[in-house]
Write an enzyme that holds these catalytic residues in place. Structure first.
Site, mmCIF file in Angstrom:
data_model
loop_
_atom_site.group_PDB
_atom_site.id
_atom_site.type_symbol
_atom_site.label_atom_id
_atom_site.label_comp_id
_atom_site.label_asym_id
_atom_site.label_seq_id
_atom_site.Cartn_x
_atom_site.Cartn_y
_atom_site.Cartn_z
ATOM 1 C CB VAL A 11 -0.881 -0.555 3.697
ATOM 2 C CG1 VAL A 11 -2.145 -0.409 4.538
ATOM 3 C CG2 VAL A 11 -1.242 -0.702 2.228
ATOM 4 C CG ASP A 30 8.088 -4.588 10.172
ATOM 5 O OD1 ASP A 30 7.291 -4.169 9.304
ATOM 6 O OD2 ASP A 30 8.835 -5.573 10.001
ATOM 7 C CD GLU A 147 -6.118 2.101 3.502
ATOM 8 O OE1 GLU A 147 -6.566 3.038 2.831
ATOM 9 O OE2 GLU A 147 -6.483 1.853 4.670
ATOM 10 C CE LYS A 199 -6.684 -3.933 -1.974
ATOM 11 N NZ LYS A 199 -5.926 -2.802 -1.611
ATOM 12 C CG ASN A 203 -6.845 -3.678 -6.385
ATOM 13 O OD1 ASN A 203 -7.129 -2.490 -6.506
ATOM 14 N ND2 ASN A 203 -5.993 -4.101 -5.468
ATOM 15 N N GLY A 248 -0.871 0.995 -22.486
ATOM 16 C CA GLY A 248 0.571 0.984 -22.274
ATOM 17 C C GLY A 248 1.119 -0.410 -22.123
ATOM 18 N N GLY A 252 1.590 -3.168 -13.253
ATOM 19 C CA GLY A 252 2.523 -3.900 -12.399
ATOM 20 C C GLY A 252 2.254 -3.530 -10.963
ATOM 21 C CB CYS A 255 -2.100 -3.820 -5.504
ATOM 22 S SG CYS A 255 -1.571 -3.234 -3.899
ATOM 23 C CE LYS A 258 -0.484 -8.704 -2.929
ATOM 24 N NZ LYS A 258 -1.463 -8.898 -1.893
#
Ligand code: UDX
Length: 445
Positions: A11, A30, A147, A199, A203, A248, A252, A255, A258
């Site tokens: 991201v 970072d 995001e 968000k 998801n 399927g 995984g 995102c 979790k």
């Protein structure tokens, strides 16, 4: 605007490059010096289509620079974007330590800062608390700005968002229009907690669609119906649509798994048993082992088999194997004594580190097929789907068992090449009513 982006994962790196491309002056930060050096040299530490070119353009224009958090001495700018990771804790909840550390670091050097935009996925309620604690007494605005970038399409998604969600006060509205200059997506302005909830809801809902269609696919297999036709038939209803309805081996990545577990924990800690979400998780845990059950049913035992696994990444166009169904499956195959060969165009290095020794990594699907009793397609990479299947068939042992874990191949063409083809919800003509397919109470539920 001068902007700092903290946390250079999928991201943060895309946000930094995307913002530089529209003329903002961006500093990517970072704590990991190796990562920073990699971005500085243009040798990206992640595989994401088009990102290297976008970064190169930003660097050349002098609008994109990188530094470690220890090196930063300049003011952070008008806006700081936080894109630190929120990995799962043992309990399933999100570990917020990196986000909190970023906020404290920012507050120690926040001269002239107008707002902190948090893109990290944090449980609903987190931002409001941090606003009242870490930002207490300051005029800096806390803005939740989730995001929705998909790995493998992150650069495309950055420039073509469906919506821009902003959770914060009035000041954030003007700032965000300036930040996202040129983006034509609808804005959703709301409070911090609702933005965070958007968000998780997005998801969790997409994951629910995937687990739902996977349940329907199991039923199709039992009843002799075809999931492809069922999906076509339902997706023409605009209330349902076609997205996230590909049956399927399950979802995984960094995102969905979790975030679904974290929302489950948020529900539990708020005295709500989110039963539907529990089932979504249970179904998804089962899906990745469907090829294993199918092998056991067909061959009786796994231990003498040589199995070729095609695709290791959690989806195509990424080298990311986090929570990839293929990784769990291979572990299970090895535990049961199978000899495993594997191929992935981008994820082999990551897989080598995550999987036990003994897996043979190959250069393509044909090489992978050498001496295999069974092949399992786990990721629908274009070069896997378009492999030379005739050669694959020729290099396999006689059984030519093929489990298409993404329903990506044409069953008739595969059968013509003498493969014993199995998909998910794509039965051969004979309905498998009363077959020994796994139930939710099976070992992996
Ligand atoms: C996801 C969300 O799409 C994105 O908006 C969010 O911000 C981050 O999480 P990503 O993890 O990159 O993005 O992948 P996505 O393309 O959504 O797929 C996630 C997983 O679901 C993959 O393993 C994929 O194979 C699986 N999937 C997806 C299905 O099994 N069936 C489908 O129909 C769609």
């Amino acid at each position: 605007m001068k902007i700092s982006v903290i946390g250079l994962g999928y991201v943060g790196s895309v946000a930094a490059a995307g913002l530089a491309s529209v003329g903002h002056d961006v500093l990517g930060i970072d704590i990991n010096a190796e990562k920073v050096a990699a971005y500085q040299s243009g040798n990206l530490p992640i595989y994401e289509p088009d990102l290297a070119d976008l970064m190169e353009a930003g660097r050349r224009a002098g609008l994109l620079r990188f530094a470690t958090s220890d090196e930063v001495s300049e003011p952070l700018g008008d806006v700081v974007i936080v894109a630190a990771g929120t990995p799962p804790k043992e309990s399933g909840g999100a570990d917020l330590s990196q986000v909190k550390a970023c906020l404290s670091w920012i507050m120690e050097r926040q001269t002239g800062l107008e707002a902190i935009l948090v893109k990290s996925t944090v449980p609903p309620g987190t931002g409001a608390k941090l606003h009242e604690t870490v930002l207490a007494g300051s005029s800096i605005e806390y803005v939740a700005n989730p995001e929705f970038l998909r790995e493998g399409y992150a650069v495309h998604d950055w420039f073509n968002p469906d919506r821009i969600v902003i959770g914060g006060g009035e000041k954030s509205q003007t700032l965000l229009h300036e930040l996202y200059v040129g983006m034509s997506a609808p804005y959703v302005f709301t409070d911090i907690t609702s933005a965070e909830m958007i968000k998780y809801t997005a998801n969790a809902f997409l994951a629910t669609k995937i687990s739902f269609i996977n349940e329907i696919a199991v039923l199709c297999d039992r009843l002799g119906a075809t999931i492809d036709d069922v999906c076509e038939g339902i997706s023409l209803d605009p209330r349902i649509g076609a997205s996230a309805l590909k049956a399927g081996v399950g979802y995984g990545g960094s995102c969905f798994p979790k975030d679904v577990r974290a929302l489950d924990e948020v529900a539990l800690t708020n005295d709500h048993n989110f039963e539907l979400l529990r089932s979504v998780i249970t179904v998804n845990n089962r899906q990745k082992y469907l090829p294993f059950y199918a092998l056991r049913q067909r061959f009786g035992t796994i231990s003498d088999l040589t199995v070729g696994v095609l695709g290791l990444a959690f989806k195509p166009n990424t080298g990311d194997i986090r929570e990839a169904p293929a990784v769990s499956l291979i572990q299970q195959l090895i535990d049961d004594g199978a000899c495993v060969r594997a191929f992935d165009p981008k994820a082999t290095d990551a897989a080598r580190k995550a999987l036990p020794d003994g897996v043979t990594y190959t250069k393509n699907a044909m090489e992978c097929a050498e001496g295999c009793d069974a092949m399992i397609l786990m990721t629908e990479w274009e070069e896997i789907v378009n492999a030379d299947w005739k050669t694959v068939a020729a290099r396999m042992n006689e059984a030519r068992f093929m489990f298409d874990g993404r329903n990506a191949l044409n069953p008739d063409s595969m059968r013509k090449l003498a493969f014993e083809y199995h998909g998910i919800g794509r039965p051969s003509k004979v309905p498998k009513v009363n077959s020994a397919a796994p139930s939710l109470s099976d070992q992996h539920s």
